[in-house]
Design a protein around this motif. Structure first.
Motif, mmCIF file in Angstrom:
data_model
loop_
_atom_site.group_PDB
_atom_site.id
_atom_site.type_symbol
_atom_site.label_atom_id
_atom_site.label_comp_id
_atom_site.label_asym_id
_atom_site.label_seq_id
_atom_site.Cartn_x
_atom_site.Cartn_y
_atom_site.Cartn_z
ATOM 1 N N PRO A 31 0.035 11.642 123.828
ATOM 2 C CA PRO A 31 1.293 12.093 123.960
ATOM 3 C C PRO A 31 1.755 13.131 123.335
ATOM 4 N N HIS A 32 2.969 13.980 123.859
ATOM 5 C CA HIS A 32 3.377 15.124 123.162
ATOM 6 C C HIS A 32 4.831 15.364 123.756
ATOM 7 N N LEU A 33 5.465 16.058 122.891
ATOM 8 C CA LEU A 33 6.893 16.523 123.585
ATOM 9 C C LEU A 33 7.163 17.817 123.400
ATOM 10 N N CYS A 34 6.679 18.736 122.541
ATOM 11 C CA CYS A 34 7.130 19.959 122.610
ATOM 12 C C CYS A 34 6.026 20.893 123.175
ATOM 13 N N ASN A 86 7.381 8.964 113.251
ATOM 14 C CA ASN A 86 7.658 10.409 113.546
ATOM 15 C C ASN A 86 8.941 10.266 114.853
ATOM 16 N N LEU A 87 8.573 9.539 115.950
ATOM 17 C CA LEU A 87 9.517 9.452 116.963
ATOM 18 C C LEU A 87 10.904 8.921 116.488
ATOM 19 N N ARG A 88 10.753 7.817 115.626
ATOM 20 C CA ARG A 88 12.062 7.159 114.933
ATOM 21 C C ARG A 88 12.853 8.115 114.103
ATOM 22 N N LEU A 89 12.211 9.150 113.607
ATOM 23 C CA LEU A 89 12.988 10.187 112.872
ATOM 24 C C LEU A 89 13.352 11.129 113.832
ATOM 25 N N LEU A 90 12.855 11.301 114.943
ATOM 26 C CA LEU A 90 13.493 12.185 115.884
ATOM 27 C C LEU A 90 14.612 11.325 116.649
ATOM 28 N N LEU A 91 14.488 9.936 116.966
ATOM 29 C CA LEU A 91 15.790 9.358 117.612
ATOM 30 C C LEU A 91 16.721 9.001 116.580
ATOM 31 N N SER A 92 16.646 9.451 115.305
ATOM 32 C CA SER A 92 17.743 9.162 114.302
ATOM 33 C C SER A 92 18.613 10.378 114.226
ATOM 34 N N GLN A 93 18.218 11.393 115.108
ATOM 35 C CA GLN A 93 19.116 12.631 115.190
ATOM 36 C C GLN A 93 19.615 12.791 116.708
ATOM 37 N N SER A 104 17.998 10.253 132.526
ATOM 38 C CA SER A 104 17.778 9.056 132.242
ATOM 39 C C SER A 104 16.750 8.523 133.229
ATOM 40 N N GLY A 105 15.490 8.142 133.035
ATOM 41 C CA GLY A 105 14.666 7.980 134.194
ATOM 42 C C GLY A 105 13.717 8.917 134.296
ATOM 43 N N ASN A 106 14.157 10.158 133.822
ATOM 44 C CA ASN A 106 12.964 11.387 133.917
ATOM 45 C C ASN A 106 13.226 12.026 132.766
ATOM 46 N N CYS A 107 13.031 11.362 131.292
ATOM 47 C CA CYS A 107 13.067 11.944 130.199
ATOM 48 C C CYS A 107 11.957 11.612 129.364
ATOM 49 N N GLU A 108 11.201 12.986 128.868
ATOM 50 C CA GLU A 108 10.088 12.397 128.345
ATOM 51 C C GLU A 108 10.345 11.599 126.826
ATOM 52 N N LEU A 109 11.220 11.992 126.243
ATOM 53 C CA LEU A 109 11.672 11.244 125.029
ATOM 54 C C LEU A 109 11.670 9.665 125.274
ATOM 55 N N GLN A 110 12.612 9.398 126.002
ATOM 56 C CA GLN A 110 12.786 8.127 126.836
ATOM 57 C C GLN A 110 11.323 7.453 127.156
ATOM 58 N N THR A 111 10.613 8.137 127.836
ATOM 59 C CA THR A 111 9.438 7.675 128.333
ATOM 60 C C THR A 111 8.365 7.306 127.149
ATOM 61 N N LEU A 112 8.236 8.180 126.115
ATOM 62 C CA LEU A 112 7.556 8.004 124.968
ATOM 63 C C LEU A 112 7.999 7.129 124.094
ATOM 64 N N SER A 113 9.442 6.861 123.973
ATOM 65 C CA SER A 113 9.748 5.682 123.365
ATOM 66 C C SER A 113 9.311 4.328 123.768
ATOM 67 N N GLN A 114 9.075 4.312 125.229
ATOM 68 C CA GLN A 114 8.912 2.934 125.969
ATOM 69 C C GLN A 114 7.415 2.823 125.569
ATOM 70 N N CYS A 198 13.084 21.523 129.333
ATOM 71 C CA CYS A 198 13.542 20.734 128.595
ATOM 72 C C CYS A 198 13.277 19.386 128.496
ATOM 73 N N PRO A 199 12.764 18.684 127.603
ATOM 74 C CA PRO A 199 12.176 17.301 127.624
ATOM 75 C C PRO A 199 12.799 16.311 127.718
ATOM 76 N N THR A 200 14.359 16.560 127.460
ATOM 77 C CA THR A 200 15.389 15.495 127.177
ATOM 78 C C THR A 200 16.639 16.265 128.254
ATOM 79 N N GLY A 201 17.695 15.197 127.712
ATOM 80 C CA GLY A 201 19.181 15.963 128.423
ATOM 81 C C GLY A 201 19.913 16.805 127.778
ATOM 82 N N ALA A 202 19.110 17.639 126.731
ATOM 83 C CA ALA A 202 20.030 18.394 125.940
ATOM 84 C C ALA A 202 20.521 19.698 126.570
ATOM 85 N N LEU A 203 19.621 20.001 127.724
ATOM 86 C CA LEU A 203 19.966 21.172 128.623
ATOM 87 C C LEU A 203 20.163 20.883 129.937
ATOM 88 N N THR A 204 21.390 20.822 130.725
ATOM 89 C CA THR A 204 21.367 20.317 132.016
ATOM 90 C C THR A 204 22.389 21.433 132.802
#
Length: 583
Positions: A31-34, A86-93, A104-114, A198-204
């Protein structure tokens, strides 16, 4: 070659191969995000950590090479615990309002959390606050940013615009618009490559579906929708449809089910663009001493913003022809409205585009030529089209195929390739050849401008006109190189096609997002196949285009054409030039 063992499997890879690449080659996902290969290999997210025998600390797989004799464990208990922490620390922000997030449903962070079985959060959640300008074509929500740096690297290394940067220090570190500016105050081209990476919904992209629904629900409004060439090869990706079912006919049927009164094809005005732009090129080419060279295409609003902001002295080299999107709006609210007896002030024109920058283009003060209102009222990306269909509970695979409406619904093979890099040039040369010689060339005579190389050059001979030196470039990083070469006198051309997104519109910032996949080449190839299979492959042979000139416009570059189909690129300013209108 070096030999190692990964999760009990013996592997042999070339020296210098990263652990991540070696594992993937062996069919072992890490797994990876960045991580973005060749672009962002900074190990910021720490999701790819692995355990190596003999090394006390965990090692990131994306930026460490396999060494001879390594024994690597990619999913040991220690590794899993570290990744979860590490993931919980990312999710804390992170703003975890997934149910209302576009990704939602097409988010790498969400998928990795699952995937990592994250079911609770032991840390206090404190998302970053940010200024959100909901009027800009591109939206950034800092609370959803994981500081992966992908947007920074894509903008710096690929598009070479340097819009994003790191701000703050320590726990206050964030990614924001460089030099503490608002996005609308920059020369951002709104190409949207930061969004698609962008792996999340930060940029849309700004969501305009509600404005479209409002128009559809108003019985006094006639709703008209046009669909760009590149959309037809990507619209069904979000539904996982087999290519055999993902036809243009089903897309048309789906749009009618939504409730649009008329469904048209932007291919029609792509052909119209060729008539105007091709005629303009020949006018300039046969009166060379009266113009600056080369002539640039003007179909891509991201490119127009780029040249006006970065190389403003070259703005006059742009073709004055509007983009196919804007030509369509002008023709719909004049010619079509007159034919149907529709009040253009009560017509709502929607575009479905593979592009975010089109949202900016339709708001330009110079795009109101038909009746004084905006020629195009709303622009939806391909992703927004998918959301529109889902919200209406439409199952495209169950629909019968339907045709576009007439008379603005026909297009040629020359039009459909507008969505691929080199397509505009290829189509323009086909008709330019005819306009000079009175005979059609082989429709594949200009194949040298095809393909996915970011910068292509060719020289073609048109009998009666002479040699035409052309260039085709896609991606703003390559575009900057071309422009700098022009300024230094290192290259010389007559006609240049530019598309802001790598691979052209097929890889546009409004297209569906697929993690780890760049589909511009594949989509573009399908557009070329549609061209090859088309019954008519020359824009000047489109019978409805011929009727438009005969019944309404008169001739290319005529008075009516100049009023409706051409624009003054100097009539509005970019933010860097000051006193800019809100666009």
């Amino acid at each position: 070659m070096v030999n190692a063992i990964i999760d009990g499997r013996s592997v042999s890879v070339q020296t210098g191969t990263t652990i991540l690449d070696a594992a993937q080659a062996a069919g072992i996902p890490i797994p990876h995000l960045c991580y973005l290969k060749g672009i962002n290999e900074i190990a910021a997210c720490r999701m790819c950590v692995v355990e190596i025998d003999g090394i006390e600390r965990l090692v990131t797989a994306c930026d460490n090479a396999v060494l001879e004799g390594m024994v690597i464990h990619t999913n040991s208990p220690r590794v899993r615990r570290a990744r979860r922490t590490n993931l919980r620390l990312l999710l804390s922000q992170h703003d975890t309002s997934c149910t209302t997030c576009i990704r939602s449903g097409n988010c790498e962070l969400q998928t990795l959390s699952q995937d990592l079985n994250i079911h609770y959060q032991p840390y206090a959640v404190k998302p970053e606050r940010s200024r959100i300008d909901l009027d800009a074509p591109l939206i950034r929500e800092a609370g959803k940013c994981i500081k992966c740096m992908r947007c920074v690297q894509i903008c710096d290394k690929v598009q070479n615009m340097h819009i994003w940067d790191v701000a703050g220090t320590g726990s206050r570190t964030t990614v924001d618009v460089s030099f503490n500016r608002l996005l609308k105050d920059t020369d951002c081209t709104y190409c949207g490559q930061c969004v698609t990476h962008c792996p999340t919904g930060a940029l849309t992209a700004r969501d305009d579906t509600n404005a479209v629904f409002d128009a559809l629900e108003d019985p006094n409004i006639t709703t008209v929708i046009q669909v760009a060439p590149a959309v037809r090869v990507a619209w069904a990706e979000s539904f996982g449809l087999d290519p055999a079912l993902a036809t243009t006919g089903r897309m048309v049927a789906a749009l009618r089910r939504i409730g649009f009164d008329y469904v048209f094809d932007t291919n029609f005005t792509a052909d119209l663009t060729i008539m105007e732009e091709g005629s303009e090129f020949l006018q300039r080419f046969t009166h060379k001493n009266q113009y600056r060279w080369p002539m640039f295409t003007s179909c891509c609003p991201g490119w127009v913003r780029f040249v006006k902001g970065q190389f403003p002295a070259w703005t006059e080299n742009l073709s004055t022809a509007k983009s196919p999107q804007q030509m369509f709006g002008a023709v719909a609210k004049s010619y079509f409205a007159q034919r149907k007896g529709i009040d253009p002030h009560k017509m709502f024109v929607v575009s479905v585009m593979p592009c975010i920058s089109k949202k900016s283009e339709c708001r330009l003060p110079t795009m109101r030529d038909a009746c004084g209102d905006p020629d195009v009222d709303a622009v939806l990306t391909t992703r927004e089209l998918a959301r529109l269909l889902r919200s209406e509970h439409i199952l495209p695979q169950d629909l019968p195929e339907e045709s576009f409406d007439s008379p603005l619904g026909s297009g040629t093979g020359a039009a459909v390739i507008f969505g691929a890099t080199g397509g505009v040039m290829d189509a323009a040369l086909r008709s330019a050849y005819f306009l000079v010689t009175g005979a059609n060339p082989d429709p594949d005579a200009f194949a040298q401008v095809r393909g996915n190389r970011p910068w292509k050059e060719a020289v073609f001979t048109i009998p009666g006109a002479g040699e035409v030196r052309v260039a085709v470039v896609s991606g703003l990083g390559s575009t900057r190189q071309l422009m700098e070469a022009l300024e230094k006198g290192q290259v010389s051309y007559d006609f240049v096609e530019v598309m802001a997104c790598p691979g052209g519109c097929a890889g546009g910032g409004g297209q569906p997002i697929h993690e780890g996949a760049e589909l511009a080449a594949e989509r573009g190839q399908r557009l070329w196949q549609l061209d090859a299979a088309s019954g008519i492959r020359f824009s000047h042979e489109n019978p409805e285009i011929q009727a438009l000139y005969r019944e309404f416009l008169g001739k290319p570059l005529g008075k009516a054409s100049h009023h409706l189909l051409h624009t003054d690129h100097l009539a509005w300013r970019m933010p860097s030039s000051g006193n800019s209108p809100e666009i």
